[in-house]
Motif scaffolding. Structure first.
Motif, PDB file in Angstrom:
ATOM      1  N   GLY A 178     -24.056  68.241 -28.024  1.00  0.00           N
ATOM      2  CA  GLY A 178     -25.018  67.795 -29.026  1.00  0.00           C
ATOM      3  C   GLY A 178     -26.449  67.907 -28.543  1.00  0.00           C
ATOM      4  O   GLY A 178     -27.337  68.370 -29.269  1.00  0.00           O
ATOM      5  N   LEU A 179     -26.693  67.512 -27.296  1.00  0.00           N
ATOM      6  CA  LEU A 179     -28.036  67.604 -26.732  1.00  0.00           C
ATOM      7  C   LEU A 179     -28.446  69.048 -26.512  1.00  0.00           C
ATOM      8  O   LEU A 179     -29.595  69.430 -26.734  1.00  0.00           O
ATOM      9  N   GLU A 180     -27.502  69.881 -26.086  1.00  0.00           N
ATOM     10  CA  GLU A 180     -27.800  71.299 -25.890  1.00  0.00           C
ATOM     11  C   GLU A 180     -28.196  71.970 -27.203  1.00  0.00           C
ATOM     12  O   GLU A 180     -29.019  72.884 -27.226  1.00  0.00           O
ATOM     13  N   LEU A 181     -27.601  71.526 -28.295  1.00  0.00           N
ATOM     14  CA  LEU A 181     -27.879  72.132 -29.595  1.00  0.00           C
ATOM     15  C   LEU A 181     -29.166  71.600 -30.229  1.00  0.00           C
ATOM     16  O   LEU A 181     -29.543  72.037 -31.305  1.00  0.00           O
ATOM     17  N   GLY A 182     -29.830  70.654 -29.571  1.00  0.00           N
ATOM     18  CA  GLY A 182     -31.149  70.247 -30.041  1.00  0.00           C
ATOM     19  C   GLY A 182     -31.311  68.808 -30.460  1.00  0.00           C
ATOM     20  O   GLY A 182     -32.396  68.410 -30.894  1.00  0.00           O
ATOM     21  N   ALA A 183     -30.251  67.983 -30.340  1.00  0.00           N
ATOM     22  CA  ALA A 183     -30.394  66.569 -30.713  1.00  0.00           C
ATOM     23  C   ALA A 183     -31.329  65.859 -29.742  1.00  0.00           C
ATOM     24  O   ALA A 183     -31.411  66.204 -28.564  1.00  0.00           O
ATOM     25  N   ASP A 184     -32.042  64.850 -30.239  1.00  0.00           N
ATOM     26  CA  ASP A 184     -32.940  64.046 -29.411  1.00  0.00           C
ATOM     27  C   ASP A 184     -32.209  62.910 -28.713  1.00  0.00           C
ATOM     28  O   ASP A 184     -32.643  62.443 -27.661  1.00  0.00           O
ATOM     29  N   ASP A 185     -31.111  62.447 -29.307  1.00  0.00           N
ATOM     30  CA  ASP A 185     -30.417  61.281 -28.758  1.00  0.00           C
ATOM     31  C   ASP A 185     -28.980  61.299 -29.270  1.00  0.00           C
ATOM     32  O   ASP A 185     -28.660  61.995 -30.250  1.00  0.00           O
ATOM     33  N   TYR A 186     -28.111  60.529 -28.617  1.00  0.00           N
ATOM     34  CA  TYR A 186     -26.698  60.478 -28.980  1.00  0.00           C
ATOM     35  C   TYR A 186     -26.240  59.036 -28.850  1.00  0.00           C
ATOM     36  O   TYR A 186     -26.316  58.455 -27.766  1.00  0.00           O
ATOM     37  N   ILE A 187     -25.789  58.460 -29.959  1.00  0.00           N
ATOM     38  CA  ILE A 187     -25.320  57.076 -29.980  1.00  0.00           C
ATOM     39  C   ILE A 187     -23.827  57.080 -30.315  1.00  0.00           C
ATOM     40  O   ILE A 187     -23.397  57.736 -31.264  1.00  0.00           O
ATOM     41  N   ILE A 188     -23.049  56.350 -29.523  1.00  0.00           N
ATOM     42  CA  ILE A 188     -21.596  56.340 -29.704  1.00  0.00           C
ATOM     43  C   ILE A 188     -21.179  55.153 -30.573  1.00  0.00           C
ATOM     44  O   ILE A 188     -21.663  54.028 -30.389  1.00  0.00           O
ATOM     45  N   LYS A 189     -20.284  55.408 -31.542  1.00  0.00           N
ATOM     46  CA  LYS A 189     -19.684  54.342 -32.341  1.00  0.00           C
ATOM     47  C   LYS A 189     -18.608  53.645 -31.522  1.00  0.00           C
ATOM     48  O   LYS A 189     -17.920  54.295 -30.734  1.00  0.00           O
ATOM     49  N   PRO A 190     -18.388  52.342 -31.713  1.00  0.00           N
ATOM     50  CA  PRO A 190     -19.177  51.434 -32.554  1.00  0.00           C
ATOM     51  C   PRO A 190     -20.526  51.153 -31.909  1.00  0.00           C
ATOM     52  O   PRO A 190     -20.663  51.184 -30.684  1.00  0.00           O
ATOM     53  N   PHE A 191     -21.518  50.864 -32.742  1.00  0.00           N
ATOM     54  CA  PHE A 191     -22.878  50.680 -32.249  1.00  0.00           C
ATOM     55  C   PHE A 191     -23.429  49.340 -32.727  1.00  0.00           C
ATOM     56  O   PHE A 191     -22.926  48.736 -33.665  1.00  0.00           O
ATOM     57  N   ASP A 192     -24.480  48.901 -32.076  1.00  0.00           N
ATOM     58  CA  ASP A 192     -25.229  47.735 -32.513  1.00  0.00           C
ATOM     59  C   ASP A 192     -26.364  48.239 -33.404  1.00  0.00           C
ATOM     60  O   ASP A 192     -27.184  49.049 -32.954  1.00  0.00           O
ATOM     61  N   PRO A 193     -26.436  47.826 -34.669  1.00  0.00           N
ATOM     62  CA  PRO A 193     -27.508  48.308 -35.554  1.00  0.00           C
ATOM     63  C   PRO A 193     -28.899  48.112 -34.960  1.00  0.00           C
ATOM     64  O   PRO A 193     -29.789  48.938 -35.167  1.00  0.00           O
ATOM     65  N   ALA A 194     -29.093  47.038 -34.196  1.00  0.00           N
ATOM     66  CA  ALA A 194     -30.404  46.793 -33.590  1.00  0.00           C
ATOM     67  C   ALA A 194     -30.759  47.888 -32.589  1.00  0.00           C
ATOM     68  O   ALA A 194     -31.927  48.264 -32.448  1.00  0.00           O
ATOM     69  N   GLU A 195     -29.744  48.408 -31.895  1.00  0.00           N
ATOM     70  CA  GLU A 195     -29.999  49.493 -30.944  1.00  0.00           C
ATOM     71  C   GLU A 195     -30.420  50.761 -31.675  1.00  0.00           C
ATOM     72  O   GLU A 195     -31.327  51.476 -31.239  1.00  0.00           O
ATOM     73  N   VAL A 196     -29.769  51.036 -32.811  1.00  0.00           N
ATOM     74  CA  VAL A 196     -30.137  52.212 -33.594  1.00  0.00           C
ATOM     75  C   VAL A 196     -31.585  52.098 -34.064  1.00  0.00           C
ATOM     76  O   VAL A 196     -32.362  53.043 -33.959  1.00  0.00           O
ATOM     77  N   VAL A 197     -31.954  50.925 -34.560  1.00  0.00           N
ATOM     78  CA  VAL A 197     -33.338  50.710 -35.005  1.00  0.00           C
ATOM     79  C   VAL A 197     -34.303  50.939 -33.848  1.00  0.00           C
ATOM     80  O   VAL A 197     -35.345  51.594 -34.002  1.00  0.00           O
ATOM     81  N   ALA A 198     -33.960  50.427 -32.665  1.00  0.00           N
ATOM     82  CA  ALA A 198     -34.841  50.574 -31.501  1.00  0.00           C
ATOM     83  C   ALA A 198     -35.004  52.037 -31.115  1.00  0.00           C
ATOM     84  O   ALA A 198     -36.102  52.489 -30.775  1.00  0.00           O
ATOM     85  N   ARG A 199     -33.921  52.791 -31.192  1.00  0.00           N
ATOM     86  CA  ARG A 199     -34.003  54.202 -30.803  1.00  0.00           C
ATOM     87  C   ARG A 199     -34.776  55.008 -31.840  1.00  0.00           C
ATOM     88  O   ARG A 199     -35.511  55.941 -31.491  1.00  0.00           O
ATOM     89  N   VAL A 200     -34.626  54.667 -33.107  1.00  0.00           N
ATOM     90  CA  VAL A 200     -35.419  55.330 -34.146  1.00  0.00           C
ATOM     91  C   VAL A 200     -36.904  55.053 -33.917  1.00  0.00           C
ATOM     92  O   VAL A 200     -37.738  55.974 -33.981  1.00  0.00           O
ATOM     93  N   ARG A 201     -37.236  53.813 -33.639  1.00  0.00           N
ATOM     94  CA  ARG A 201     -38.634  53.462 -33.372  1.00  0.00           C
ATOM     95  C   ARG A 201     -39.174  54.220 -32.168  1.00  0.00           C
ATOM     96  O   ARG A 201     -40.319  54.683 -32.160  1.00  0.00           O
ATOM     97  N   ALA A 202     -38.358  54.344 -31.128  1.00  0.00           N
ATOM     98  CA  ALA A 202     -38.796  55.037 -29.917  1.00  0.00           C
ATOM     99  C   ALA A 202     -39.102  56.500 -30.196  1.00  0.00           C
ATOM    100  O   ALA A 202     -40.109  57.048 -29.734  1.00  0.00           O
ATOM    101  N   ARG A 203     -38.270  57.132 -30.994  1.00  0.00           N
ATOM    102  CA  ARG A 203     -38.486  58.550 -31.310  1.00  0.00           C
ATOM    103  C   ARG A 203     -39.770  58.726 -32.112  1.00  0.00           C
ATOM    104  O   ARG A 203     -40.555  59.638 -31.867  1.00  0.00           O
ATOM    105  N   LEU A 204     -39.999  57.842 -33.073  1.00  0.00           N
ATOM    106  CA  LEU A 204     -41.213  57.940 -33.882  1.00  0.00           C
ATOM    107  C   LEU A 204     -42.449  57.601 -33.059  1.00  0.00           C
ATOM    108  O   LEU A 204     -43.497  58.225 -33.219  1.00  0.00           O
ATOM    109  N   ARG A 205     -42.334  56.638 -32.180  1.00  0.00           N
ATOM    110  CA  ARG A 205     -43.464  56.260 -31.329  1.00  0.00           C
ATOM    111  C   ARG A 205     -43.864  57.416 -30.421  1.00  0.00           C
ATOM    112  O   ARG A 205     -45.045  57.717 -30.253  1.00  0.00           O
TER     113      ARG A 205
END
Length: 234
Positions: free
Chosen positions: A92-119
């Protein structure tokens, strides 16, 4: 100011609902899709800031879609998948993804990673222009294109662009792994190191570097990297 738009591509309605609620509570706009074909059709009418993509899609191969999105979209791209094998994350990273989150996930972690990418993206946009020239190459960060001195163009992904911009901002200076992690975001450790290795390897390939003796991106073993080009921003 319009809130950033996050698209969620996952065939499980419950997952889409959980992510939408968490992201909207955090101030983002969201759009959810259950099939890749619906998502691709919708991309003709809007431009998301971040794309969350599940690999287990019912109508298309998720990794193929990730690769195309990485080349064609300026959005940050985060895979959210139940595939836990290291090779799936690496691919996934080789094909160009910025990050990889494994299920099951904590929604708060997803929000934090989205914020980090935008920041990271906003910081880069504020500190430099969108075009840099170096050693016969021109990088267009508004179009995600590398152009050589003969005019041949090569696309690069958002993830590769983050690393390239970091090098071009600090030519001929040692960039440590710790500095990369602090600047680009992510969790320090083997997963982050592997992601950086993948992106740098792909950048070297696109810059037609000799993998055994690269001229521009030098590895300083045990310390980090040095970009040896002469850079001019415009």
């Amino acid at each position: 100011m319009t809130a950033p738009l996050v698209t969620i591509l996952d065939d499980e309605p419950e997952i889409r609902s959980i992510l939408s609620e968490a992201l909207e509570d955090a101030g983002f706009r969201t759009m959810g899709f259950g099939r890749a074909t619906e998502f691709e059709a919708a991309l003709k009418t809007f431009s998301p800031d971040v794309c969350l993509v599940d690999l287990g899609l019912p109508d298309k191969d998720g990794l193929t879609l990730v690769h195309r999105l990485a080349l064609e979209q300026g959005a940050a791209l985060i895979i959210i998948s139940g595939r836990v094998q290291v090779q799936d994350r690496v691919t996934g990273l080789e094909l160009g993804a910025d990050d990889y989150i494994i299920k099951p996930f904590d929604p708060a972690e997803v929000v934090a990673r989205v914020r980090a990418r935008l920041r990271n993206g906003r910081s880069a946009a504020k500190t430099v222009s969108n075009t840099a020239s170096f050693n016969g190459w021109t990088a267009f960060f508004d179009r995600y294109i590398l152009k050589d001195d003969t005019g041949i163009e090569t696309p690069f992904s958002h993830a590769e662009g983050e690393v390239l911009r970091l090098f071009l901002d600090s030519p001929k200076r040692l960039i440590s792994r710790a500095h990369m992690q602090e600047t680009l975001g992510g969790t320090a450790g083997e997963s982050f190191d592997r992601a950086m290795d993948v992106r740098i390897s792909r950048l070297r390939t696109k810059l037609r570097e000799d993998p055994k003796n690269p001229r521009l991106i030098k590895t300083i073993y045990g310390a980090g990297y040095i970009f040896l080009g002469d850079v001019t921003w415009s």
